[in-house]
Design an enzyme around this catalytic site. Sequence first.
Site, mmCIF file in Angstrom:
data_model
loop_
_atom_site.group_PDB
_atom_site.id
_atom_site.type_symbol
_atom_site.label_atom_id
_atom_site.label_comp_id
_atom_site.label_asym_id
_atom_site.label_seq_id
_atom_site.Cartn_x
_atom_site.Cartn_y
_atom_site.Cartn_z
ATOM 1 N N ALA A 8 0.718 -1.264 -0.105
ATOM 2 C CA ALA A 8 0.132 0.078 -0.004
ATOM 3 C C ALA A 8 0.911 1.232 -0.011
ATOM 4 C CB ALA A 8 -0.955 -0.002 1.081
ATOM 5 N N GLU A 56 10.057 -4.912 -9.242
ATOM 6 C CA GLU A 56 8.629 -4.864 -9.597
ATOM 7 C C GLU A 56 8.361 -4.422 -11.016
ATOM 8 O OE1 GLU A 56 6.221 -2.549 -7.130
ATOM 9 O OE2 GLU A 56 4.449 -2.449 -8.482
ATOM 10 N N ARG A 57 9.390 -3.634 -11.574
ATOM 11 C CA ARG A 57 9.418 -3.014 -13.020
ATOM 12 C C ARG A 57 9.689 -4.053 -13.835
ATOM 13 N NH1 ARG A 57 11.372 2.723 -10.419
ATOM 14 N NH2 ARG A 57 9.083 3.234 -9.904
ATOM 15 N N SER A 86 2.469 9.131 -8.027
ATOM 16 C CA SER A 86 4.056 9.036 -8.343
ATOM 17 C C SER A 86 4.861 9.689 -7.413
ATOM 18 C CB SER A 86 3.922 10.095 -9.669
ATOM 19 O OG SER A 86 2.997 9.476 -10.666
ATOM 20 N N ILE A 103 -5.043 -0.580 -4.434
ATOM 21 C CA ILE A 103 -4.250 -1.883 -3.798
ATOM 22 C C ILE A 103 -4.606 -3.055 -4.326
ATOM 23 C CG2 ILE A 103 -3.487 -2.680 -1.564
ATOM 24 C CD1 ILE A 103 -2.726 0.452 -2.372
#
Length: 381
Positions: free
Chosen positions: A127, A246-247, A135, A160
């Site tokens: 979260a 994560e990317r 951003s 979320i």
Amino acid sequence: MLENYRSPWLDDDVAPFADSVRRFVTDNLAPREDTWREQHQADRVSWLAAGEMGMILPDVPVEYGGSGGTPAHLAAVLNELSYAGVVGLGLGISHIVGHYILDDGTEAQKQRWLPKIASGEVICSVAMTEPGTGSDLQAVRTRAIRQGDKYIINGAKTFITNGQTSDMVAVVAKTDAAAGAKGISIFLVDTALAGFRRGKCLDKIGMKSQDTSEMYFDDVEVPLECLLGGVEGKGFYTLMKQLPYERAQIAIAAAATMERALALTIEYTKERTVFGKPVLDFQNTRFTLADVKATVLASRTFCDHIIGQWVAGKLDPTLASMGKFWLTERQSEVLDQCLQFFGGYGYMNEYPIARMWADARVARIYGGSNEIQRELVGRSL
Ligand SMILES: Cc1cc2nc3c(=O)[nH]c(=O)nc-3n(C[C@H](O)[C@H](O)[C@H](O)COP(=O)(O)OP(=O)(O)OC[C@H]3O[C@@H](n4cnc5c(N)ncnc54)[C@H](O)[C@@H]3O)c2cc1C
């Protein structure tokens, strides 16, 4: 997957794992996706089954309940899920929280959470995002104020993933509002605690099988041991360290989705006849799909470079950001081009290509928007 091409990370150790994951996903998860779309969440039994398969924390040491593999094993999992169109199971988020804990958690936090995350007993959320800020992570307003032997958390979060189902939420909160990035901490919050409330499951244009939700924290009293790593002010550092992974996950999903789109479109255009011949026989179709095929191969090799760097422990944030924005934009283009060849059927949710097109749009927004990724890459120039 692409013919005549083998990903270098899919070696003799990873390939058999990928094969068994593929069989499991095809037989057990893909058939559940329609139900998950209707109920806007995956079911717990599937989480447990994925845990049993070692798919949730494949690259976490066995002593913490993981499968003791490498990021290549995670890549195999994400690849197979995306290629099969399984969107509802937000395993990637549990994986991210697992790595917050593995890398920056205390020994007690590792012992408490990692085995249960790996088994699927504990579903996680991250979260960060709030109604007022996404951003600009430093601008979060959720506060965690220490009072004796506990923290009191107040705030609201939105968008979320796993929001209706999570048992534990990694909450990004300010422990010192005046300290900028150094005032941000992460708390591992048990969703059974009083004062935690789930808001509505949000109505999205895609990713219908995921329970993207609002969350509220009203005077939630959390014990001190829930502060990640036990030290205040380290949250932003953890986020910056983990966001590239994560990317990379988003980039991996994009590459596999494009491969699936190409395969589905070739199959469909061979079968569908118009003006007495298969759609694939029109020069426009062949030329466009030739372009798509080249894009898909370029995307795959770029993605494999990212995975290779990850496995080697050398994934730098700039590469992850480049992969995230470039691959997700190719994904949107490829899906749009492919969908067109399905005519009206391409607009029908019953057809996977329609769902894929709608699902893909968010990949340019979440995990840090593509504009933010360009900002980050721009700083490296
Ligand atoms: C389906 C879905 C799932 C999600 N899952 C999660 C989750 O699990 N956990 C979580 O914390 N969040 C999650 N998010 C939130 C997501 O990460 C944010 O939506 C994203 O980071 C963008 O934030 P924002 O929506 O507040 O947009 P804003 O920050 O308000 O941005 C609005 C626009 O301004 C642009 N912009 C912002 N700053 C700049 C800049 N410096 N230069 C140029 N352009 C800029 C953005 O690129 C965007 O186009 C999810 C979102 C969706 C839609």
